[in-house]
Motif scaffolding. Structure first.
Motif, PDB file in Angstrom:
ATOM      1  N   SER A 168       0.807  -1.220   0.000  1.00 52.52           N
ATOM      2  CA  SER A 168       0.000   0.000   0.000  1.00 52.52           C
ATOM      3  C   SER A 168       0.838   1.266   0.000  1.00 52.52           C
ATOM      4  O   SER A 168       0.573   2.205  -0.746  1.00 52.52           O
ATOM      5  CB  SER A 168      -0.933   0.014   1.215  1.00 52.52           C
ATOM      6  N   SER A 169       1.837   1.318   0.894  1.00 57.39           N
ATOM      7  CA  SER A 169       2.667   2.516   1.002  1.00 57.39           C
ATOM      8  C   SER A 169       3.876   2.177   1.859  1.00 57.39           C
ATOM      9  O   SER A 169       3.952   1.098   2.463  1.00 57.39           O
ATOM     10  CB  SER A 169       1.895   3.679   1.639  1.00 57.39           C
ATOM     11  N   GLY A 170       4.800   3.105   1.936  1.00 57.94           N
ATOM     12  CA  GLY A 170       5.957   2.944   2.804  1.00 57.94           C
ATOM     13  C   GLY A 170       5.682   3.476   4.196  1.00 57.94           C
ATOM     14  O   GLY A 170       4.547   3.780   4.566  1.00 57.94           O
ATOM     15  N   GLY A 171       6.741   3.606   4.973  1.00 54.27           N
ATOM     16  CA  GLY A 171       6.633   4.078   6.349  1.00 54.27           C
ATOM     17  C   GLY A 171       7.906   3.730   7.099  1.00 54.27           C
ATOM     18  O   GLY A 171       8.996   3.905   6.591  1.00 54.27           O
ATOM     19  N   TRP A 172       7.742   3.150   8.309  1.00 57.33           N
ATOM     20  CA  TRP A 172       8.899   2.846   9.150  1.00 57.33           C
ATOM     21  C   TRP A 172       8.884   1.436   9.715  1.00 57.33           C
ATOM     22  O   TRP A 172       9.890   0.997  10.286  1.00 57.33           O
ATOM     23  CB  TRP A 172       8.951   3.841  10.320  1.00 57.33           C
ATOM     24  N   THR A 173       7.795   0.712   9.606  1.00 61.78           N
ATOM     25  CA  THR A 173       7.624  -0.492  10.424  1.00 61.78           C
ATOM     26  C   THR A 173       7.610  -1.803   9.649  1.00 61.78           C
ATOM     27  O   THR A 173       7.316  -2.850  10.233  1.00 61.78           O
ATOM     28  CB  THR A 173       6.325  -0.381  11.231  1.00 61.78           C
ATOM     29  N   ALA A 174       7.938  -1.807   8.373  1.00 56.86           N
ATOM     30  CA  ALA A 174       7.912  -3.055   7.597  1.00 56.86           C
ATOM     31  C   ALA A 174       8.846  -4.107   8.189  1.00 56.86           C
ATOM     32  O   ALA A 174       8.560  -5.305   8.125  1.00 56.86           O
ATOM     33  CB  ALA A 174       8.280  -2.776   6.142  1.00 56.86           C
ATOM     34  N   SER A 175       9.960  -3.678   8.775  1.00 48.18           N
ATOM     35  CA  SER A 175      10.928  -4.645   9.302  1.00 48.18           C
ATOM     36  C   SER A 175      10.364  -5.463  10.464  1.00 48.18           C
ATOM     37  O   SER A 175      10.872  -6.550  10.767  1.00 48.18           O
ATOM     38  CB  SER A 175      12.205  -3.925   9.746  1.00 48.18           C
ATOM     39  N   LEU A 176       9.307  -4.975  11.129  1.00 46.55           N
ATOM     40  CA  LEU A 176       8.709  -5.729  12.230  1.00 46.55           C
ATOM     41  C   LEU A 176       8.093  -7.046  11.755  1.00 46.55           C
ATOM     42  O   LEU A 176       7.930  -7.986  12.539  1.00 46.55           O
ATOM     43  CB  LEU A 176       7.643  -4.884  12.925  1.00 46.55           C
ATOM     44  N   VAL A 177       7.756  -7.115  10.473  1.00 44.45           N
ATOM     45  CA  VAL A 177       7.116  -8.315   9.926  1.00 44.45           C
ATOM     46  C   VAL A 177       8.143  -9.421   9.648  1.00 44.45           C
ATOM     47  O   VAL A 177       7.794 -10.608   9.632  1.00 44.45           O
ATOM     48  CB  VAL A 177       6.338  -7.959   8.638  1.00 44.45           C
ATOM     49  N   LEU A 178       9.390  -9.063   9.451  1.00 48.44           N
ATOM     50  CA  LEU A 178      10.400 -10.009   8.978  1.00 48.44           C
ATOM     51  C   LEU A 178      10.488 -11.302   9.786  1.00 48.44           C
ATOM     52  O   LEU A 178      10.501 -12.399   9.195  1.00 48.44           O
ATOM     53  CB  LEU A 178      11.777  -9.325   8.938  1.00 48.44           C
ATOM     54  N   PRO A 179      10.549 -11.262  11.117  1.00 47.18           N
ATOM     55  CA  PRO A 179      10.715 -12.520  11.855  1.00 47.18           C
ATOM     56  C   PRO A 179       9.532 -13.482  11.737  1.00 47.18           C
ATOM     57  O   PRO A 179       9.654 -14.650  12.110  1.00 47.18           O
ATOM     58  CB  PRO A 179      10.886 -12.063  13.310  1.00 47.18           C
ATOM     59  N   HIS A 180       8.416 -12.999  11.236  1.00 47.36           N
ATOM     60  CA  HIS A 180       7.194 -13.809  11.188  1.00 47.36           C
ATOM     61  C   HIS A 180       6.941 -14.422   9.814  1.00 47.36           C
ATOM     62  O   HIS A 180       5.953 -15.146   9.637  1.00 47.36           O
ATOM     63  CB  HIS A 180       5.999 -12.949  11.593  1.00 47.36           C
ATOM     64  N   LEU A 181       7.812 -14.161   8.846  1.00 47.88           N
ATOM     65  CA  LEU A 181       7.579 -14.648   7.487  1.00 47.88           C
ATOM     66  C   LEU A 181       8.021 -16.099   7.341  1.00 47.88           C
ATOM     67  O   LEU A 181       9.073 -16.508   7.836  1.00 47.88           O
ATOM     68  CB  LEU A 181       8.334 -13.777   6.481  1.00 47.88           C
ATOM     69  N   ASP A 182       7.216 -16.870   6.627  1.00 49.15           N
ATOM     70  CA  ASP A 182       7.516 -18.264   6.303  1.00 49.15           C
ATOM     71  C   ASP A 182       8.109 -18.288   4.898  1.00 49.15           C
ATOM     72  O   ASP A 182       7.382 -18.330   3.902  1.00 49.15           O
ATOM     73  CB  ASP A 182       6.238 -19.095   6.377  1.00 49.15           C
ATOM     74  N   PHE A 183       9.437 -18.251   4.828  1.00 53.35           N
ATOM     75  CA  PHE A 183      10.075 -18.152   3.522  1.00 53.35           C
ATOM     76  C   PHE A 183       9.969 -19.451   2.723  1.00 53.35           C
ATOM     77  O   PHE A 183      10.034 -19.425   1.497  1.00 53.35           O
ATOM     78  CB  PHE A 183      11.528 -17.717   3.675  1.00 53.35           C
ATOM     79  N   GLY A 184       9.780 -20.577   3.392  1.00 52.74           N
ATOM     80  CA  GLY A 184       9.528 -21.813   2.663  1.00 52.74           C
ATOM     81  C   GLY A 184       8.224 -21.734   1.888  1.00 52.74           C
ATOM     82  O   GLY A 184       8.159 -22.094   0.706  1.00 52.74           O
ATOM     83  N   LEU A 185       7.178 -21.237   2.544  1.00 48.68           N
ATOM     84  CA  LEU A 185       5.884 -21.064   1.877  1.00 48.68           C
ATOM     85  C   LEU A 185       5.989 -20.051   0.745  1.00 48.68           C
ATOM     86  O   LEU A 185       5.492 -20.287  -0.365  1.00 48.68           O
ATOM     87  CB  LEU A 185       4.844 -20.632   2.905  1.00 48.68           C
TER      88      LEU A 185
END
Length: 342
Positions: free
Chosen positions: A80-97
């Motif tokens: 949707s847009s940028g900001g400051w908090t996208a990095s908070l999502v990183l530990p929760h991503l399932d990169f295998g999926l």
């Protein structure tokens, strides 16, 4: 050649950073309609227009929504847009999926950290426009921006060229933005240091991606052609961030460096405002080609750059070629090289 950007392409809409759809509903509605008018089908995540603390939802919920979108049959996910908090999502991503799904993620600004994490884990990503910021303009998206996105998703490749006009005009959303943007002639892209480069493309927002140093989300940079951009920055901060790249040894091991067209730049205390001088002084004996003022990131209109796609740069005369490489589930081999939008 089968492409992602075919008629009826479905885009998932996801809000991993600033909750812009909730904060700017009129501009968001205009952006969604612009996507539909351009021939895209859209499918919004559950918290697309939500607010929770500084984002649209809690980081785990955002990751779950991304996984659901990637597994739902969409062709790509547009942020949707940028900001400051996208990095908070990183530990929760399932990169295998995500790697199995092969659904590209599109965005820039702090979303760059997600794009680079995708690249680090073999998932396709495109440094390109976002929904509210680029598709929400009163007169719709720039033709150059839309054509660049279609080209990146199709993997057609081609010679990159600057637009005829550009703008730094950024009226306050849902208050002052119901008017055409004021544009000016675009200056040519500039060569700061001559040479030749060929390697995988890596593009991102300088202050965002420099924060990935020392994390498992930092992709390989050796031999890459690095596209870096920033906005509203002074040369002293620019130097401080690039010093991290030099001090780590990563700057020396790049194949080439491309800098974005600088928007809303400011001078350092004392009045120093020469970004070219700052960069060349920092580079010193690092002998790589450097190109400046290329139209990507926080500028308008903008290119879309598919990460990990091979790019070739020659500087005399200047020629930047992105090689054909379809992204996502529709990858095939081969493809025709074409001139990209001007």
């Amino acid at each position: 050649m089968t492409t992602v950007a075919r008629a009826g392409t479905t885009l998932g809409l996801w809000t991993p950073s600033s909750p812009a759809p909730a904060l700017f509903p009129r501009r968001t509605a205009r952006a969604v309609e612009a996507l539909r008018q351009a021939g895209f089908t859209v499918r919004a995540a559950a918290s697309f227009a939500g607010i929770s603390r500084a984002g649209a939802a809690e980081p785990q919920a955002l990751a779950d929504e991304l996984h659901a979108l990637a597994d739902s049959g969409v062709d790509a996910v547009l942020t949707s847009s940028g900001g400051w908090t996208a990095s908070l999502v990183l530990p929760h991503l399932d990169f295998g999926l995500l790697r199995a799904a092969q659904v590209p993620l599109i965005g820039y600004s702090d979303v760059s950290v997600l794009l680079w994490a995708y690249a680090a884990h073999g998932v396709p990503a495109v440094h390109g426009p976002m929904l509210v910021s680029e598709f929400g303009h009163f007169e719709g998206p720039f033709a150059y921006t839309l054509a660049g996105l279609r080209n990146a998703l199709s993997g057609t490749g081609g010679v990159l060229r600057p637009p005829a006009r550009w703008t730094q005009d950024n009226p306050w959303w849902d208050r002052d933005d119901e008017r055409a943007l004021v544009t000016e002639p675009a200056t040519p892209w500039r060569v700061l240091r001559h040479g030749h480069a060929h390697g995988p493309l890596l593009a991102g927002c300088l202050p965002a991606v420099t924060g990935l140093f020392g994390t498992p989300y930092m992709p390989p940079t050796e031999g890459r052609v690095l596209f870096l951009e920033d906005f509203g920055m002074a040369p002293d901060r620019f130097l401080a961030l690039l010093a991290q790249w030099r001090n780590s040894g990563r700057l020396r091991r790049l194949a080439g460096l491309v800098l974005g067209r600088r928007s809303r730049a400011v001078a350092a205390p004392g009045g120093y405002a020469d970004f070219d001088d700052a960069l060349l002084h920092l580079l010193g004996d690092i002998d790589i080609p450097v190109v400046a003022d290329v139209d990507f990131g926080h500028t308008e209109p903008r290119l879309s750059l598919p990460l990990d796609t091979a790019v070739r740069i020659d500087t005399d005369p200047l020629r930047v070629l992105v090689e054909a490489n379809p992204v996502g589930r529709h990858r095939t081999s081969g493809g025709e090289t074409r001139e990209m939008v001007a």
